[in-house]
Design an enzyme around this catalytic site. Structure first.
Site: not given
Ligand code: IFM
Length: 452
Positions: A76, A120, A166, A294, A296, A357
């Site tokens: 990606r 992005h 995002e 994404n 985390y 991600e």
């Protein structure tokens, strides 16, 4: 024993243009808002810029060889809008398009499936100068034109496109608190940018589909399970959790999957809501082929007046040691994979999901973060993948995982001093060294019994 996934599950790694490419003014590339922002004093922790970063503009063939060594199924990356359209629209920089075409060609030659992110965060500066970026609705149309241009050039070979990365972070850090480019500090602008990005997403989906019917188009959202800061919360804490969740997660999910923003959130945010958003909601809710997530860590909310109308704010690190993961510590919350997946299954129609991600700086102290023998990172990935595997067993339709990042990138306001890569990069010599985590990831991919 490595976690086992189905044959069609993709293992990949991710990057983004400004964070790795360098070549910031080469071959006709225009200026982006990050080219401008990184030159402002005090904005980047270590004073670095993305002018060179990992210099993948010149080194992409070396990096594809490394991807091959890691046995990646997919890669990606994002395309830089200002490399292709230096002024954001109008004259096309053929060399910019040719660069991405060559990159795609080399990936395909190595059997690596390209996933392209169209936006992005590196807005062409000219659009910011003239239109305040996504602060203006016109930019949503420009973005759809840009998406069409990329599809015209690459859509014969690339099938997987992510419109935005995002949008919450871009709107919040870039336009509300000013920690990211373009550095605006304006709550009103936050809402416009959030909404107009989604409008741009919807317009781009339509525009791309009008050119080709064989594309898989999705959007990537950052997603956070939200918990109360206080381990034993009171009613105000619970309200803060709900509002933070609506603001950060559900605004985007509901816009895209339900065609309306959460009523409760709008009731609080009314002072900053621009007129005329209702007419855009059908465009925003265009059917998409997958949701990029994404993930985390979780966030911890408490009642604060940071955002006056919202009455909530969040901390990243855990605020009570009882929340800490026994091995991964304060930032680790692998269970979140399952919690988010359950939400998508039960409330958003169980869409096809790619984890676009997930990753970490080597958890440990400051000195350890550049280690090549990054065994904590291996544990981190292992825990998160196990939780993801369980989510699939529970019925979620998750078909891929992209580690962030393929290599040590320019990490926005943290600069070059925040290494998250499977591959260590010496940014002075451009020497690459595969970390233990990279070899571990390769072995995990090779161990998939379903593929043999
Ligand atoms: O580096 C960023 C990326 O650009 C967007 N998602 C989070 C990553 C790590 O902070």
């Amino acid at each position: 024993m490595f976690s086992q996934f189905d044959k069609d599950f993709l293992f990949g790694a991710a990057t983004a243009a400004y964070q790795i490419e360098g070549g910031y003014n080469e071959d006709g590339k225009g200026t982006s808002i990050w080219d401008v922002f990184t030159r402002k004093k005090g904005k980047i922790r270590d004073g670095s810029t993305g002018d060179i970063a990992c210099d993948t503009y010149h080194n992409y063939l070396t990096d594809i060889k490394l991807m091959n060594q890691l046995k990646l199924d997919a890669y990606r990356f994002s395309v830089s809008w200002s490399r292709i359209l230096p002024e954001g629209r109008g004259d096309v920089n053929q060399k910019g398009l040719d660069y991405y075409s060559a990159l795609v060609e080399a990936l395909l030659d190595n059997n690596i499936r390209p996933f392209i992110t169209l936006y992005h965060w590196d807005m062409p500066y000219a659009i910011y100068r003239d239109r305040k970026g996504f602060g203006d609705k016109e930019t949503a149309k420009y973005f759809a034109e840009f998406a069409q241009l990329v599809v015209k050039k690459l859509g014969d070979r690339v099938k997987d496109f992510i419109t935005l990365n995002e949008p919450w972070e871009h709107a919040f850090f870039g336009h509300f608190i000013g920690e990211h480019a373009p550095g605006e500090k304006n709550p009103r602008q936050y809402f416009r940018v959030a909404h107009n990005q989604l409008l741009g997403h919807g317009l781009a989906v339509g525009a791309m589909r009008s050119l080709r019917s064989d594309l898989n188009i999705g959007i990537t959202l950052s997603q956070f399970p939200i918990y109360p800061s206080r381990y034993e919360p009171n009613d105000k804490d619970l309200d803060s959790v709900e509002m933070a969740d609506l603001f950060i997660n559900r605004f985007y999910l509901d816009g895209i999957y339900k065609g309306k923003y959460p009523e409760k959130l709008l009731n609080r945010l009314w002072p900053i809501i621009p007129k005329g958003i209702d007419g855009d909601m059908t465009t925003i809710a265009q059917p998409i082929d997958f949701l990029g997530v994404n993930y985390y860590n979780r966030l911890f909310a408490s009642r604060k007046w940071y955002i006056p109308f919202l009455k909530t704010w969040v901390d990243r690190g855990s605020v009570d040691p009882r929340y800490d993961h026994p091995i991964l510590g304060t930032q680790g919350y692998p269970e979140g994979m399952k919690e988010l997946a359950k939400r998508y299954r039960e409330e958003y129609g169980n869409p096809l999901v790619y984890i676009t991600e997930n990753g970490t700086v080597e958890p440990g102290n400051e000195i350890e973060k550049w280690r090549i023998d990054d065994n904590k990172r291996i544990q981190y990935i292992d825990y998160y993948l196990r939780s993801l595997r369980e989510a699939i067993t529970e019925g979620s339709n998750i078909k891929g995982y992209f580690y962030w990042a393929l290599m040590d990138t320019f990490e926005w306001s943290s600069g070059l001093d925040c290494p998250m890569g499977l591959i260590h990069v010496n940014h002075k010599t451009q020497q690459r060294t595969i970390r233990n985590s990279g070899y571990w990831y390769r072995d995990l991919i090779a161990s998939q019994i379903s593929r043999r």
